[in-house]
Design a protein around this motif. Sequence first.
Motif, PDB file in Angstrom:
ATOM      1  N   LEU A   1      43.913  89.316  30.687  1.00  0.00           N
ATOM      2  CA  LEU A   1      42.597  89.902  30.950  1.00  0.00           C
ATOM      3  C   LEU A   1      41.690  89.752  29.732  1.00  0.00           C
ATOM      4  O   LEU A   1      40.517  89.373  29.861  1.00  0.00           O
ATOM      5  N   ALA A   2      42.238  90.005  28.567  1.00  0.00           N
ATOM      6  CA  ALA A   2      41.448  89.856  27.338  1.00  0.00           C
ATOM      7  C   ALA A   2      40.986  88.412  27.167  1.00  0.00           C
ATOM      8  O   ALA A   2      39.825  88.166  26.801  1.00  0.00           O
ATOM      9  N   THR A   3      41.864  87.469  27.463  1.00  0.00           N
ATOM     10  CA  THR A   3      41.496  86.060  27.345  1.00  0.00           C
ATOM     11  C   THR A   3      40.391  85.706  28.326  1.00  0.00           C
ATOM     12  O   THR A   3      39.413  85.037  27.969  1.00  0.00           O
TER      13      THR A   3
ATOM     14  N   ILE B   1      37.320  79.735  20.645  1.00  0.00           N
ATOM     15  CA  ILE B   1      38.369  79.549  19.639  1.00  0.00           C
ATOM     16  C   ILE B   1      39.714  79.394  20.344  1.00  0.00           C
ATOM     17  O   ILE B   1      39.882  79.862  21.468  1.00  0.00           O
ATOM     18  N   PRO B   2      40.676  78.729  19.706  1.00  0.00           N
ATOM     19  CA  PRO B   2      42.002  78.603  20.326  1.00  0.00           C
ATOM     20  C   PRO B   2      42.664  79.970  20.489  1.00  0.00           C
ATOM     21  O   PRO B   2      42.583  80.821  19.610  1.00  0.00           O
ATOM     22  N   ILE B   3      43.289  80.168  21.639  1.00  0.00           N
ATOM     23  CA  ILE B   3      44.026  81.390  21.919  1.00  0.00           C
ATOM     24  C   ILE B   3      45.448  80.998  22.291  1.00  0.00           C
ATOM     25  O   ILE B   3      45.655  80.174  23.179  1.00  0.00           O
ATOM     26  N   VAL B   4      46.414  81.606  21.603  1.00  0.00           N
ATOM     27  CA  VAL B   4      47.832  81.354  21.870  1.00  0.00           C
ATOM     28  C   VAL B   4      48.447  82.641  22.405  1.00  0.00           C
ATOM     29  O   VAL B   4      48.375  83.683  21.755  1.00  0.00           O
ATOM     30  N   ALA B   5      49.038  82.552  23.582  1.00  0.00           N
ATOM     31  CA  ALA B   5      49.743  83.701  24.153  1.00  0.00           C
ATOM     32  C   ALA B   5      51.162  83.716  23.592  1.00  0.00           C
ATOM     33  O   ALA B   5      51.822  82.686  23.537  1.00  0.00           O
TER      34      ALA B   5
ATOM     35  N   GLY C   1      43.021  81.043  30.587  1.00  0.00           N
ATOM     36  CA  GLY C   1      42.210  80.402  29.555  1.00  0.00           C
ATOM     37  C   GLY C   1      42.882  80.217  28.215  1.00  0.00           C
ATOM     38  O   GLY C   1      42.252  79.738  27.270  1.00  0.00           O
ATOM     39  N   VAL C   2      44.168  80.592  28.100  1.00  0.00           N
ATOM     40  CA  VAL C   2      44.832  80.381  26.811  1.00  0.00           C
ATOM     41  C   VAL C   2      45.035  78.889  26.585  1.00  0.00           C
ATOM     42  O   VAL C   2      45.106  78.101  27.517  1.00  0.00           O
ATOM     43  N   ASP C   3      45.108  78.509  25.327  1.00  0.00           N
ATOM     44  CA  ASP C   3      45.312  77.109  24.975  1.00  0.00           C
ATOM     45  C   ASP C   3      46.790  76.739  24.903  1.00  0.00           C
ATOM     46  O   ASP C   3      47.147  75.575  25.080  1.00  0.00           O
ATOM     47  N   ALA C   4      47.630  77.719  24.623  1.00  0.00           N
ATOM     48  CA  ALA C   4      49.063  77.463  24.508  1.00  0.00           C
ATOM     49  C   ALA C   4      49.819  78.760  24.748  1.00  0.00           C
ATOM     50  O   ALA C   4      49.260  79.851  24.626  1.00  0.00           O
TER      51      ALA C   4
END
Length: 66
Positions: free
Chosen positions: A4-6, A16-20, A37-40
């Motif tokens: 949800l935050a992403t 910006i890149p977001i990694v879960a 929407g996370v990048d990785a």
Amino acid sequence: SGMLATRKLREMGVRIPIVAVTGNALAEDVVAFRASGVDAVLTKPVDKVALTKLLNDMLRATNVPN
């Protein structure tokens, strides 16, 4: 939740890149994280080699000197 935050960040235009980092390692969980929407996605326990490679790849992709 991280998903949800992403979604909210992406809706706000944050790129910006977001990694879960998650304990949910099922394929459908990874798909859901990516859809948010996370990048990785890294699963716990985090492997230091995998984290280092991911960060280096992300830095290279954004042309940031390491």
